[in-house]
Design a protein around this motif. Structure first.
Motif, PDB file in Angstrom:
ATOM      1  N   PRO A 269      -5.194 -12.878  -1.508  1.00  0.00           N
ATOM      2  CA  PRO A 269      -4.528 -11.904  -2.391  1.00  0.00           C
ATOM      3  C   PRO A 269      -4.388 -12.382  -3.830  1.00  0.00           C
ATOM      4  N   SER A 270      -4.111 -13.680  -4.028  1.00  0.00           N
ATOM      5  CA  SER A 270      -3.979 -14.200  -5.388  1.00  0.00           C
ATOM      6  C   SER A 270      -5.300 -14.129  -6.141  1.00  0.00           C
ATOM      7  N   ARG A 271      -6.398 -14.495  -5.449  1.00  0.00           N
ATOM      8  CA  ARG A 271      -7.708 -14.431  -6.093  1.00  0.00           C
ATOM      9  C   ARG A 271      -8.076 -13.001  -6.456  1.00  0.00           C
ATOM     10  N   LEU A 272      -7.857 -12.085  -5.523  1.00  0.00           N
ATOM     11  CA  LEU A 272      -8.196 -10.695  -5.802  1.00  0.00           C
ATOM     12  C   LEU A 272      -7.355 -10.128  -6.947  1.00  0.00           C
ATOM     13  N   LEU A 277      -7.088  -8.274 -12.600  1.00  0.00           N
ATOM     14  CA  LEU A 277      -6.518  -8.355 -13.947  1.00  0.00           C
ATOM     15  C   LEU A 277      -7.582  -8.703 -14.970  1.00  0.00           C
ATOM     16  N   ALA A 278      -8.574  -9.518 -14.566  1.00  0.00           N
ATOM     17  CA  ALA A 278      -9.629  -9.912 -15.506  1.00  0.00           C
ATOM     18  C   ALA A 278     -10.640  -8.794 -15.730  1.00  0.00           C
ATOM     19  N   VAL A 279     -10.992  -8.068 -14.651  1.00  0.00           N
ATOM     20  CA  VAL A 279     -12.046  -7.062 -14.744  1.00  0.00           C
ATOM     21  C   VAL A 279     -11.510  -5.706 -15.197  1.00  0.00           C
ATOM     22  N   ALA A 280     -10.333  -5.314 -14.704  1.00  0.00           N
ATOM     23  CA  ALA A 280      -9.771  -3.990 -15.016  1.00  0.00           C
ATOM     24  C   ALA A 280      -8.325  -4.112 -15.471  1.00  0.00           C
ATOM     25  N   PRO A 281      -8.097  -4.703 -16.653  1.00  0.00           N
ATOM     26  CA  PRO A 281      -6.710  -4.887 -17.112  1.00  0.00           C
ATOM     27  C   PRO A 281      -5.983  -3.587 -17.418  1.00  0.00           C
ATOM     28  N   ASP A 282      -6.730  -2.488 -17.645  1.00  0.00           N
ATOM     29  CA  ASP A 282      -6.076  -1.221 -17.968  1.00  0.00           C
ATOM     30  C   ASP A 282      -5.245  -0.685 -16.814  1.00  0.00           C
ATOM     31  N   ARG A 283      -5.489  -1.186 -15.596  1.00  0.00           N
ATOM     32  CA  ARG A 283      -4.710  -0.712 -14.462  1.00  0.00           C
ATOM     33  C   ARG A 283      -3.229  -1.080 -14.590  1.00  0.00           C
ATOM     34  N   VAL A 284      -2.946  -2.237 -15.163  1.00  0.00           N
ATOM     35  CA  VAL A 284      -1.556  -2.679 -15.278  1.00  0.00           C
ATOM     36  C   VAL A 284      -1.026  -2.524 -16.694  1.00  0.00           C
ATOM     37  N   PHE A 355      -9.120   0.672  -2.074  1.00  0.00           N
ATOM     38  CA  PHE A 355      -8.432   0.139  -0.903  1.00  0.00           C
ATOM     39  C   PHE A 355      -9.222   0.446   0.372  1.00  0.00           C
ATOM     40  N   ALA A 356      -9.865   1.609   0.426  1.00  0.00           N
ATOM     41  CA  ALA A 356     -10.688   1.938   1.592  1.00  0.00           C
ATOM     42  C   ALA A 356     -11.873   0.988   1.708  1.00  0.00           C
ATOM     43  N   THR A 357     -12.492   0.664   0.575  1.00  0.00           N
ATOM     44  CA  THR A 357     -13.609  -0.279   0.591  1.00  0.00           C
ATOM     45  C   THR A 357     -13.157  -1.657   1.051  1.00  0.00           C
ATOM     46  N   MET A 358     -11.994  -2.102   0.591  1.00  0.00           N
ATOM     47  CA  MET A 358     -11.467  -3.384   1.030  1.00  0.00           C
ATOM     48  C   MET A 358     -11.232  -3.404   2.530  1.00  0.00           C
ATOM     49  N   SER A 359     -10.772  -2.285   3.093  1.00  0.00           N
ATOM     50  CA  SER A 359     -10.568  -2.209   4.533  1.00  0.00           C
ATOM     51  C   SER A 359     -11.884  -2.300   5.287  1.00  0.00           C
ATOM     52  N   LEU A 360     -12.939  -1.685   4.739  1.00  0.00           N
ATOM     53  CA  LEU A 360     -14.240  -1.705   5.405  1.00  0.00           C
ATOM     54  C   LEU A 360     -14.855  -3.100   5.442  1.00  0.00           C
ATOM     55  N   ILE A 361     -14.545  -3.921   4.442  1.00  0.00           N
ATOM     56  CA  ILE A 361     -15.137  -5.259   4.420  1.00  0.00           C
ATOM     57  C   ILE A 361     -14.244  -6.291   5.086  1.00  0.00           C
ATOM     58  N   GLY A 362     -13.148  -5.853   5.726  1.00  0.00           N
ATOM     59  CA  GLY A 362     -12.364  -6.754   6.545  1.00  0.00           C
ATOM     60  C   GLY A 362     -10.980  -7.088   6.078  1.00  0.00           C
ATOM     61  N   ALA A 363     -10.551  -6.597   4.919  1.00  0.00           N
ATOM     62  CA  ALA A 363      -9.201  -6.898   4.431  1.00  0.00           C
ATOM     63  C   ALA A 363      -8.183  -6.097   5.222  1.00  0.00           C
ATOM     64  N   THR A 364      -7.122  -6.744   5.614  1.00  0.00           N
ATOM     65  CA  THR A 364      -6.049  -6.047   6.326  1.00  0.00           C
ATOM     66  C   THR A 364      -5.157  -5.310   5.336  1.00  0.00           C
ATOM     67  N   GLY A 365      -4.374  -4.385   5.867  1.00  0.00           N
ATOM     68  CA  GLY A 365      -3.455  -3.661   4.996  1.00  0.00           C
ATOM     69  C   GLY A 365      -2.431  -4.573   4.354  1.00  0.00           C
ATOM     70  N   ALA A 366      -1.977  -5.588   5.086  1.00  0.00           N
ATOM     71  CA  ALA A 366      -0.998  -6.520   4.532  1.00  0.00           C
ATOM     72  C   ALA A 366      -1.591  -7.325   3.386  1.00  0.00           C
ATOM     73  N   GLN A 369      -1.827  -5.093   0.392  1.00  0.00           N
ATOM     74  CA  GLN A 369      -0.476  -4.884  -0.138  1.00  0.00           C
ATOM     75  C   GLN A 369      -0.024  -6.094  -0.951  1.00  0.00           C
ATOM     76  N   ARG A 370      -0.248  -7.299  -0.440  1.00  0.00           N
ATOM     77  CA  ARG A 370       0.141  -8.504  -1.173  1.00  0.00           C
ATOM     78  C   ARG A 370      -0.641  -8.641  -2.467  1.00  0.00           C
ATOM     79  N   MET A 371      -1.920  -8.282  -2.428  1.00  0.00           N
ATOM     80  CA  MET A 371      -2.724  -8.321  -3.645  1.00  0.00           C
ATOM     81  C   MET A 371      -2.133  -7.407  -4.713  1.00  0.00           C
ATOM     82  N   LEU A 372      -1.776  -6.185  -4.320  1.00  0.00           N
ATOM     83  CA  LEU A 372      -1.236  -5.221  -5.272  1.00  0.00           C
ATOM     84  C   LEU A 372       0.104  -5.683  -5.829  1.00  0.00           C
ATOM     85  N   VAL A 373       0.973  -6.188  -4.957  1.00  0.00           N
ATOM     86  CA  VAL A 373       2.290  -6.644  -5.406  1.00  0.00           C
ATOM     87  C   VAL A 373       2.167  -7.828  -6.348  1.00  0.00           C
ATOM     88  N   ARG A 374       1.269  -8.768  -6.056  1.00  0.00           N
ATOM     89  CA  ARG A 374       1.106  -9.920  -6.939  1.00  0.00           C
ATOM     90  C   ARG A 374       0.484  -9.508  -8.273  1.00  0.00           C
TER      91      ARG A 374
END
Length: 441
Positions: A269-272, A277-284, A355-366, A369-374
């Motif tokens: 989650p920290s890496r993601l 933040l590096a690739v799409a800073p406009d999100r935050v 988030f759907a793509t992340m789920s397809l490649i094996g990331a769990t919902g938790a 969620q931790r990635m987004l919160v961090r």
């Protein structure tokens, strides 16, 4: 063009609601101050009360208009980010950039017009509450009744409407002028700074310098003069606004902080979060903008009023300023919380496919969620630091003049309360909305 704008307005209901809430609360703030100004200019107002009832609404009304403009630009920019494909389609069938901007400006004007009358009624109510509190404290003459009139409150409503249209025009400029067939991926980094970025940084520097100059002017004033408060308050707002304009630079700082944390704790989650933040800073960027403004204005104003109270100033005008400052800070805090929530909901909902793509490649919902919160938490951390530093610097001259102790500007309670509320709203909304969107992805 108007017919197309009305159809688009009916189709994008969620965006219209978010923009309408910001316009509604902004109209309440501005028309509330204008109703007080109308009371101050009324012939029935006692001469002893007229100066305060004119000066204070003008200062607070200026703050409110500036904050509304910032909020509308950010809200519209975030909302339009999810309509890039639609706008590209409009461009492909022959619409020019100015036509796209006109379309979006008409949409925003329609939303603001719907909220205008309820906002005007709310503004009258706010003004009446303030005047009633002043009368109950016995701080104004009984002859100074609440008499806002019609012209000035309606003028305040029109000012918010004009600010909304201006915000739509400014917020849609980049997207409207983008080529409909251009690659939407971020351009490669360059050492040279582009002209728009240079202009933005220059504007931010000028605004921050103006805020610091306003605060520093207190050194030349009598400590008992009410103008010390009148100069420090706008200083807090200007410095916070300047820091908001530097939100991209603050996001870069946040990414650097997160990268250092990632090296210490190498979790997925920290890496993601660091990559996002590096690739799409406009999100935050909206989070950084609103939280920096909220912390800078609220912490600065509350610290300033705490110093005023500890200085033992007991004249009637100072007591009125204390009561009204707390009330207005509460209104601004509610306004910023609504704007921040709207932008967080819009930006997180827009990432459903990611988030759907992340789920397809094996990331769990938790993990997601931790990635987004961090990701949001790091942006919130750098925002609170920037806002707190801005508040401290602007209140410092006021603290020296009033108490002779510069450390009074770093009053822990106002800063702690402001930071806890700001981060609580940010992370609370992120957790609730993020969990719902991730489950639906």
């Amino acid at each position: 063009m108007i017919r197309i704008a009305m159809r688009s307005f009916a189709h994008h209901r969620a965006t219209a609601i978010a923009t309408g809430l910001v316009a509604l609360v902004g109209t309440i703030l501005v028309t509330g101050m204008m109703s007080l100004l109308g009371t101050g200019l009324a012939q029935s107002t006692a001469a002893a009360d007229r100066a305060f009832l004119v000066q204070f609404p003008l200062i607070m009304g200026g703050w409110a208009v500036a904050i509304v403009l910032f909020a509308m630009v950010s809200t519209i920019s975030v909302a339009l980010g999810g309509r890039a494909g639609e706008i590209a389609g409009i461009r492909l069938i022959g619409a020019g950039p100015r036509q796209v901007q006109q379309l979006l400006a008409i949409e925003t004007a329609a939303v603001s017009a719907v909220t205008a009358l309820p906002g005007l009624a709310g503004g009258y109510l706010v003004g009446w509450i303030v005047m009633r509190g002043v009368h109950a404290a016995g701080l104004t003459d009984a002859a100074s009744v609440f008499a806002p009139g019609v012209l000035l409150p309606v003028l305040g409503m029109l000012v918010v409407l004009a600010a909304s249209v201006l915000a739509a025009w400014m917020g849609s400029r980049t997207l409207a002028h983008r080529s409909p067939v251009a690659d939407a991926s971020p351009p490669p980094r360059r050492r040279t700074v582009r002209r728009p970025e240079r202009r933005r940084r220059i504007a931010a520097t000028i605004i921050i310098a103006a805020g610091l100059a306003s605060s520093a002017a207190v050194f030349a004033m009598d400590p008992a003069d009410v103008l010390t408060t009148a100069m420090t308050g706008p200083g807090c707002v200007l410095v916070a606004a300047g820091l908001c304009i530097l939100a991209p630079e603050l996001v870069v700082t946040a990414n650097t902080t997160l990268s250092a944390f990632r090296r210490a704790q190498a979790t997925a989650p920290s890496r993601l979060a660091a990559i996002n933040l590096a690739v799409a800073p406009d999100r935050v960027r909206p989070t950084v903008t609103f939280l920096t403004l909220f912390v800078g204005v609220a912490a600065g104003t509350l610290s300033m009023q705490g110093i005023e109270n500890s200085a033992g100033t007991a004249n009637g005008t100072a007591q009125v300023l204390a009561s009204i400052n707390y009330f207005v800070v509460a209104l601004i805090a509610a306004f910023m919380a609504i704007a921040l929530t709207n932008n967080l909901v819009a930006s997180i909902t827009r990432r459903r496919s990611e988030f759907a793509t992340m789920s397809l490649i094996g990331a769990t919902g938790a993990q997601t969620q931790r990635m987004l919160v961090r990701e949001i938490g790091t942006a919130a951390a750098i925002s609170t630091v920037a806002g707190s530093v801005g508040a401290f610097v602007t209140v410092l001259p006021f603290a020296v003049v009033k108490t002779g102790n510069p450390l009074q500007a770093a009053a822990p309670l106002p800063h702690a309360v402001t930071i806890v509320v700001g981060i609580g709203v940010t992370l609370g909304v992120t957790s609730v909305v993020g969990r719902r969107v991730i489950r639906q992805a």
